[in-house]
Motif scaffolding. Structure first.
Motif, PDB file in Angstrom:
ATOM      1  N   SER A 288      -3.393  10.574  -8.131  1.00  0.00           N
ATOM      2  CA  SER A 288      -4.641  10.011  -8.673  1.00  0.00           C
ATOM      3  C   SER A 288      -5.778  11.027  -8.596  1.00  0.00           C
ATOM      4  N   LEU A 289      -5.558  12.138  -7.908  1.00  0.00           N
ATOM      5  CA  LEU A 289      -6.559  13.205  -7.798  1.00  0.00           C
ATOM      6  C   LEU A 289      -6.271  14.372  -8.742  1.00  0.00           C
TER       7      LEU A 289
ATOM      8  N   PRO B 132      -8.129  11.003   0.912  1.00  0.00           N
ATOM      9  CA  PRO B 132      -8.500  10.495  -0.418  1.00  0.00           C
ATOM     10  C   PRO B 132      -7.367   9.978  -1.294  1.00  0.00           C
ATOM     11  N   THR B 133      -6.170   9.796  -0.765  1.00  0.00           N
ATOM     12  CA  THR B 133      -5.097   9.310  -1.631  1.00  0.00           C
ATOM     13  C   THR B 133      -5.531   8.052  -2.391  1.00  0.00           C
ATOM     14  N   HIS B 134      -5.117   7.949  -3.641  1.00  0.00           N
ATOM     15  CA  HIS B 134      -5.435   6.812  -4.518  1.00  0.00           C
ATOM     16  C   HIS B 134      -6.939   6.684  -4.829  1.00  0.00           C
ATOM     17  N   ALA B 135      -7.701   7.745  -4.587  1.00  0.00           N
ATOM     18  CA  ALA B 135      -9.149   7.639  -4.820  1.00  0.00           C
ATOM     19  C   ALA B 135      -9.519   7.671  -6.301  1.00  0.00           C
ATOM     20  N   GLN B 136      -8.571   7.960  -7.176  1.00  0.00           N
ATOM     21  CA  GLN B 136      -8.821   7.909  -8.620  1.00  0.00           C
ATOM     22  C   GLN B 136     -10.015   8.761  -9.023  1.00  0.00           C
TER      23      GLN B 136
ATOM     24  N   LEU C 180      -7.182   3.413  -0.602  1.00  0.00           N
ATOM     25  CA  LEU C 180      -5.950   2.634  -0.663  1.00  0.00           C
ATOM     26  C   LEU C 180      -6.175   1.286   0.033  1.00  0.00           C
TER      27      LEU C 180
ATOM     28  N   ASN D 119       0.976   6.199  -6.967  1.00  0.00           N
ATOM     29  CA  ASN D 119      -0.335   6.641  -7.454  1.00  0.00           C
ATOM     30  C   ASN D 119      -1.255   7.045  -6.299  1.00  0.00           C
ATOM     31  N   GLY D 120      -0.729   7.917  -5.442  1.00  0.00           N
ATOM     32  CA  GLY D 120      -1.504   8.382  -4.287  1.00  0.00           C
ATOM     33  C   GLY D 120      -2.251   9.654  -4.630  1.00  0.00           C
ATOM     34  N   ASN D 121      -1.735  10.780  -4.156  1.00  0.00           N
ATOM     35  CA  ASN D 121      -2.407  12.046  -4.450  1.00  0.00           C
ATOM     36  C   ASN D 121      -2.427  12.372  -5.936  1.00  0.00           C
TER      37      ASN D 121
ATOM     38  N   LEU E  80       0.808  -1.218   0.000  1.00  0.00           N
ATOM     39  CA  LEU E  80       0.000   0.000   0.000  1.00  0.00           C
ATOM     40  C   LEU E  80       0.836   1.260   0.000  1.00  0.00           C
TER      41      LEU E  80
ATOM     42  N   LEU F 239       1.990   1.760  -3.507  1.00  0.00           N
ATOM     43  CA  LEU F 239       0.877   2.291  -4.295  1.00  0.00           C
ATOM     44  C   LEU F 239       0.618   3.757  -3.941  1.00  0.00           C
ATOM     45  N   ASN F 240       0.730   4.070  -2.670  1.00  0.00           N
ATOM     46  CA  ASN F 240       0.540   5.436  -2.183  1.00  0.00           C
ATOM     47  C   ASN F 240       1.571   6.382  -2.805  1.00  0.00           C
TER      48      ASN F 240
END
Lengths: 381, 381
Positions: free
Chosen positions: A89-90, B253-257, B231, A85-87, A78, A81-82
């Motif tokens: 992704s926003l 919201p990290t990784h919330a896509q 996540l 593709n963490g923040n 995690l 991934l964080n």
């Protein structure tokens, strides 16, 4: 493998200067996340992400390779991934398209417990032929009806039967009666043929029921299960793969929020081919070209390649093209994708008047697609 | 509330006939997922999704309202998510923009245990003023350094201190020493002022460590934690909210896509404002307008509205605009968003020479933004 994690992004920017600013912003956002001057020179030098490469990629996009220190990413799924593709992704216009992981990360993740060789062994298809899997559905059918459908599929010679990902715990076929009925039907029918047929029930559901559902599946004699990692959480699948139950894992991509051609998210081959595999997927289900959603062939080939490529100590994962595959085209898909493929056919078979006959032809196509250097031909194992 | 779940999608299509075909395809894909004729009349009538409305929405898009039977969705979070945004998340041009849930679903989900009233009570800010939260960071600092920073923030009068979402279990500040040191520092400094200050450590990490981390946080005296539901898995947060530990949950919201303006995914207000809230978030962190990522003001307002709107038996969740909020602008954000807001400021404060003074001015802005009908002014509670 690199010492630092390397992530490749496509950035939608109108000018190189804008792309450079964005790449530098990502390097900061995904690591120390404080403005310049706050962290101190030592932390900036050791932990700030680095822009390693930045080139124009194609019309309106740039390709940026960033690297991140292991001291930031650690080796847990995690946090990796964080960081990659963490923040971001926003943000609009930032897409993760490549991932090159340090050995320490690759080695720390479970990967497929069985993978392609283990699955072939389970279904006694060690000659190297592709595998055939089918789905039982739809929601609304009773456990008895689903078990009867499964029995027909066993008689037709398929290797793996899975629940539709929409079958969870509805009143029409609650989890325990469904899994018990189908598992027993598959076992009974399987005993009457030469090779075993596996049943992978869908264990997706509330995370606090997962262990019980795995236990029910194992107690019913299942050798594997299906779960939906992007719905339950990728690390939930990782925890099952790292756990003590020796069950094969078929990963279904529902809610994965990925498709070719987008400007954001994670490219399907990275998410399904690499991350699902490292998180423990023995089988990676994806949307095949020519099916209901029309993912292009190049994406499918890229997923196959990543699922099968050498990756540290890990087994290859079995790619399972699905999503409206026409049963009549099975042979051509095996030819295109090679024998390390599990075709997953659902609705196309269910529309056939002669379900068993149509399914048997798919199985025959798989047998015909075995490599020429098979056991029977050269005496080797 | 409707008897059936109603989901509104934006569909990118060039013609009404194409939009209609796509809407019908989604209705089938997300429910029975077999071609017409397979399921039988009874199942099609009861369980197939329905296209309730279809209208041109704006240039190049149509608005489709689909409804799904409770017998398909059930009341569990993941199956609801699977039906409204499962395989369609793998299609391009389909975006979930609205969600109207049946009473049975709303009632079955935990929602915020504390919500806005509970959080105000915890920090003794019941007069109705907005709250102020800050982040301690960056990765690379030791537990002692992070604790010292937290102490300054307590002295400056903030309500809530959270870990940066990038602080997990790195060697520079492993979870247990970090949480213990910061919690004790916050408690000690908090005892010297009039109101308590809360510390919400980031418990995001391997799912099999979550219960232990929650236990460490609770044992250290924390009244809440931060976690990253997109996540870890949205249902992982739901399971914590449904669990026995009475901890407030701040959802990052990290990784919330998700982001405004995309053609796919789930609109931020639906994901963060409604789904995070129903899954148990007491505080919903989102990307504020004017910050590092530039989400538009209308999206922020829509998240605020959904987090606070009447929703069955549930408490309102506290919206927490974040992501590069300028400390000097705090007052204008409180004015814009109203008192049911928790401003989350990170980097902007860390750049100040006089950190305590700058933070104190944000707290003063929050106090000044209390509604006129406050305890001190009208004698009411």
């Amino acid at each position: 493998m690199p010492d630092r994690l390397r992530a490749t992004y496509h950035l939608r920017c109108s000018a190189a200067s804008e792309a450079e600013a964005l790449a530098l912003a990502i390097a900061r956002e995904q690591t120390i996340e404080v403005p310049p001057g706050v962290a101190g020179d030592d932390i900036e030098a050791r932990l700030l992400g680095r822009v390693e490469e930045l080139d124009p990629a194609f019309d309106g996009a740039f390709r940026a390779v960033l690297s991140y220190a292991l001291d930031v990413t650690g080796t847990e799924l995690l946090q990796v991934l964080n960081v990659v593709n963490g923040n971001v992704s926003l943000m609009n216009g930032v897409r993760l398209v490549g991932l090159d992981l340090p050995h320490a990360v690759v080695d720390a993740l479970p990967g497929p417990r069985f993978g392609i060789p283990g699955l072939r062994h389970m279904v006694e298809a060690e000659g190297g032929r592709p595998l055939v899997s089918v789905a039982i559905k739809p929601v609304g059918r009773s456990p008895g009806e689903l078990a009867a459908l499964a029995t027909s599929f066993v008689e037709a010679g398929v290797d793996v039967i899975k629940d539709d990902h929409g079958l969870v715990d509805q009143a029409s076929a609650p989890f325990i009666p469904r899994v018990t009925a189908v598992a027993h039907a598959v076992e009974a029918a399987s005993a009457k043929r030469e090779r075993p047929c596996l049943y992978f029930p869908n264990v997706t559901g509330p995370v606090d029921t997962l262990d019980e559902r795995l236990g029910v599946a194992a107690a019913a004699g299942c050798r594997g299960v299906m779960l939906c990692p992007s719905l339950m959480g990728l690390d939930v699948m990782r925890s099952v793969a790292d756990g003590s139950r020796a069950l094969a894992l078929m990963a279904h991509p529902t809610h994965a929020q990925t498709a070719p051609g987008r400007h954001e998210g994670i490219a399907p081959e990275v998410l399904l081919g690499t991350l699902y595999r490292l998180a423990g997927a023995d089988v990676v289900v994806y949307v095949n070209a020519g099916g209901r959603f029309a993912w292009p062939l190049e994406t499918c080939r890229a997923i196959n390649a990543r699922a099968r490529e050498p990756l540290g100590r890990h087994n290859a994962a079995m790619p399972a093209p699905a999503g409206g595959v026409d049963a009549a085209e099975a042979g051509s898909w095996f030819e295109r994708y090679g024998p390390d493929t599990m075709l997953l056919i659902g609705g196309s078979l269910l529309t056939q008047t002669d379900l068993v006959g149509a399914t048997r032809r798919v199985v025959e196509a798989a047998v015909a697609a075995a490599p020429h250097r098979s056991t029977s031909e050269d005496g080797l194992r």
